[in-house]
Design an enzyme around this catalytic site. Structure first.
Site, PDB file in Angstrom:
ATOM      1  CB  ALA A  10      39.732  57.821  57.042  1.00 26.22           C
ATOM      2  CE1 TYR A  43      36.506  53.144  47.153  1.00 30.34           C
ATOM      3  CE2 TYR A  43      35.646  51.935  49.027  1.00 30.34           C
ATOM      4  CZ  TYR A  43      36.308  53.028  48.509  1.00 30.34           C
ATOM      5  OH  TYR A  43      36.786  53.996  49.353  1.00 30.34           O
ATOM      6  CE1 TYR A  75      26.521  58.601  52.344  1.00 31.45           C
ATOM      7  CE2 TYR A  75      26.808  57.728  50.129  1.00 31.45           C
ATOM      8  CZ  TYR A  75      27.247  58.519  51.172  1.00 31.45           C
ATOM      9  OH  TYR A  75      28.419  59.210  51.055  1.00 31.45           O
ATOM     10  CG  HIS A  89      29.182  62.355  47.961  1.00 27.17           C
ATOM     11  ND1 HIS A  89      30.061  62.372  46.902  1.00 27.17           N
ATOM     12  CD2 HIS A  89      28.963  61.039  48.267  1.00 27.17           C
ATOM     13  CE1 HIS A  89      30.358  61.111  46.579  1.00 27.17           C
ATOM     14  NE2 HIS A  89      29.715  60.288  47.388  1.00 27.17           N
ATOM     15  N   GLY A  90      31.685  64.678  48.016  1.00 29.59           N
ATOM     16  CA  GLY A  90      32.499  65.323  46.974  1.00 29.59           C
ATOM     17  C   GLY A  90      31.782  65.226  45.638  1.00 29.59           C
ATOM     18  CG  ASP A  91      33.072  67.577  42.282  1.00 24.20           C
ATOM     19  OD1 ASP A  91      34.018  66.890  42.732  1.00 24.20           O
ATOM     20  OD2 ASP A  91      33.239  68.563  41.557  1.00 24.20           O
ATOM     21  CG  ASP A 201      49.289  20.009  37.428  1.00 19.27           C
ATOM     22  OD1 ASP A 201      50.321  20.521  37.900  1.00 19.27           O
ATOM     23  OD2 ASP A 201      48.221  19.880  38.064  1.00 19.27           O
TER      24      ASP A 201
HETATM   25  C1  SPV Z   1      45.885  23.322  40.739  1.00 17.03           C
HETATM   26  O1  SPV Z   1      45.108  24.246  40.466  1.00 17.03           O
HETATM   27  O2  SPV Z   1      46.945  23.131  40.147  1.00 17.03           O
HETATM   28  C2  SPV Z   1      45.565  22.407  41.840  1.00 17.03           C
HETATM   29  C3  SPV Z   1      44.166  22.118  42.147  1.00 17.03           C
HETATM   30  O3  SPV Z   1      46.477  21.857  42.406  1.00 17.03           O
HETATM   31  S1  SPV Z   1      43.758  20.711  41.259  1.00 17.03           S
HETATM   32  O4  SPV Z   1      44.038  20.942  39.845  1.00 17.03           O
HETATM   33  O5  SPV Z   1      42.337  20.443  41.477  1.00 17.03           O
HETATM   34  O6  SPV Z   1      44.571  19.608  41.751  1.00 17.03           O
HETATM   35 MG    MG Z   2      48.313  21.982  41.420  1.00 13.34          MG
END
Ligand code: SPV
Ligand code: MG
Length: 425
Positions: A10, A43, A75, A89-91, A201
């Site tokens: 719904a 889902y 169910y 139920h629909g099909d 990073d």
């Molecule tokens: C990242 O996913 O970049 C994070 C988490 O900052 S961690 O790598 O654990 O620092």
């Molecule tokens: Mg990070």
């Protein structure tokens, strides 16, 4: 009078639904099981209308005698309780669902009444329009807060670093206990975004490039997005970036309390890393909160005290300061193999702040379950790097196999069949 039962989501009601409700009501006293928000999420993703609103709509339809919450797609529980003479139920069925329902009905002699699902083209357009609404930035952005307010378990988040991994997070399902378990949200990790570009990073990937990644993921997904924005940069830049990512439909940004050259947290003190000054970091949070224009967007403060071995007291003091500065949540990170310090932080923080969401990232302490983390008070569990880390070794092996054999035949078993990849999208 015969007892009749019909289950419905719904989120969208059209003439096809009204027709099936009328037919069901003609068979006897009609009880409608309205799927709860959690049941729908399992889902199809989050419903646009909350459960209470959907119940109000259904209760206004002629022929509906009663409404009950249907908390799972299965169910089993509802049939045990209601024992209706007829299930309507629909099909259109999910794999195996019809057989499972028939087996349940057999137990007490109930009957399945199947009506052809309306294949009216217009209704199908309405339904795909409803799906498209999930892509609207305002709708997507608000979903994280709605999840936090609804779920009775932690929000389960997996990283994505491009369109393809985004699709995997969107579509992955684990079928257990008759239910399909899915991820609730997407983490756009600085580590994975950098790694997928072949870079370290260290906050090297600029915001335009990060935004491209987010956009790529957004194009093919509907789930809410949490952005790892490293330190957030200088406050004067952060406020502009908040506006941009909020406008795109990102639900939350997480910034970490480091200063100087940021390196990955899992390196800890193996490399020189500095914590940010508490007051300066609070100022960044305050400025970010002042810059956002919607109520749904969240700024979450990430505490690196345990990562850089500054102790629990420092972590808790920072948490209090960041909450006072307006942070919508706290992320606590750790690189220990044992979850002990994170659990302790969660418990102590919860004593002070019962309501503020807590985010955890169980990368190194990976044997703990989501349920155990939730018991300690965690609300969001992020699997921060697992898709890229699992892809890399297989790609490397494939490259090595080809080099070694001077042909591709031996690498084939490591690869997805061509037909499958062509049909994947
Ligand atoms: C990242 O996913 O970049 C994070 C988490 O900052 S961690 O790598 O654990 O620092
Ligand atoms: Mg990070």
């Amino acid at each position: 009078m015969k007892k009749v039962f019909l289950s419905i989501g719904a989120d969208l009601i059209h003439g096809g639904h009204i027709a099936i409700i009328e037919k069901a009501a003609a068979l006897g006293e009609l009880t409608v099981g309205v799927l709860t928000d959690q049941a729908i999420m399992r889902y199809r993703g989050y419903p646009l209308l909350p459960y209470e609103e959907r119940c109000k709509i259904i209760s206004g339809i002629k022929g509906v005698a009663r409404i009950v919450p249907k908390t799972t797609l299965s169910y089993e529980a509802i049939l045990k309780e209601e024992k209706p003479d007829y299930i309507v139920h629909g099909d259109i069925w999910r794999a195996g669902a019809r057989e499972r329902l028939e087996a349940l009905l057999k137990v007490y002699g109930g009957e399945l009444v199947e009506y052809p699902y309306s294949r009216n083209e217009e209704y199908q357009i309405f339904e795909s329009n409803l799906e498209a609404m999930r892509l609207i930035p305002d709708v997507r952005r608000g979903m994280l807060r709605r999840l936090l307010g609804t779920l009775d378990r932690p929000i389960r988040v997996m990283e994505a670093h491009n369109g393809l991994s985004g699709l995997i997070v969107e579509k992955a399902r684990a079928h257990t206990d008759g239910e399909a378990r899915a991820f609730d949200a997407i983490w756009v990790s600085s580590l994975c975004d950098s790694t997928s570009k072949g870079k370290p990073d260290i906050e090297l990937i600029d915001m335009s490039s990060r935004l491209n990644t987010i956009n790529e993921i957004m194009e093919v997904t509907t789930k809410p997005i949490i952005l790892d924005a490293d330190t957030g940069g200088i406050t004067e830049h952060f406020v502009y970036n908040v506006k941009t990512i909020e406008r795109l439909g990102v639900s939350a940004v997480i910034i970490e309390d480091k200063a100087g050259l940021k390196q990955n947290s899992l390196l800890g003190n193996e490399v020189p890393q500095q914590m940010a000054d508490i007051d300066e970091f609070c100022e960044k949070i305050r400025a970010g909160k002042a810059a956002q224009s919607t109520r749904s967007f969240m700024i979450i403060a990430r505490i690196e005290s345990l990562i850089l071995e500054r102790g629990m007291e420092d972590a808790l003091a920072r948490a209090s300061a960041y909450v006072s500065a307006g942070a919508d949540g706290i992320m606590i990170h750790s690189r220990k193999k044992s979850p002990e310090e994170v659990l302790r932080f969660c418990r102590l923080f919860r004593e002070m702040y019962p309501e503020i969401p807590v985010v955890v990232v169980p990368t190194t302490y990976n044997t703990i379950t989501e349920d155990e983390l939730a018991q300690a008070g965690a609300n969001i569990v992020i699997y921060a790097n697992h898709l890229i880390r699992s892809a890399f070794p297989v790609m490397m092996r494939t490259a090595e196999e080809v080099l070694y054999h001077k042909r591709a035949a031996e690498a084939e078993e490591l690869c997805m069949p061509i037909k499958e990849i062509l049909h994947l999208l």
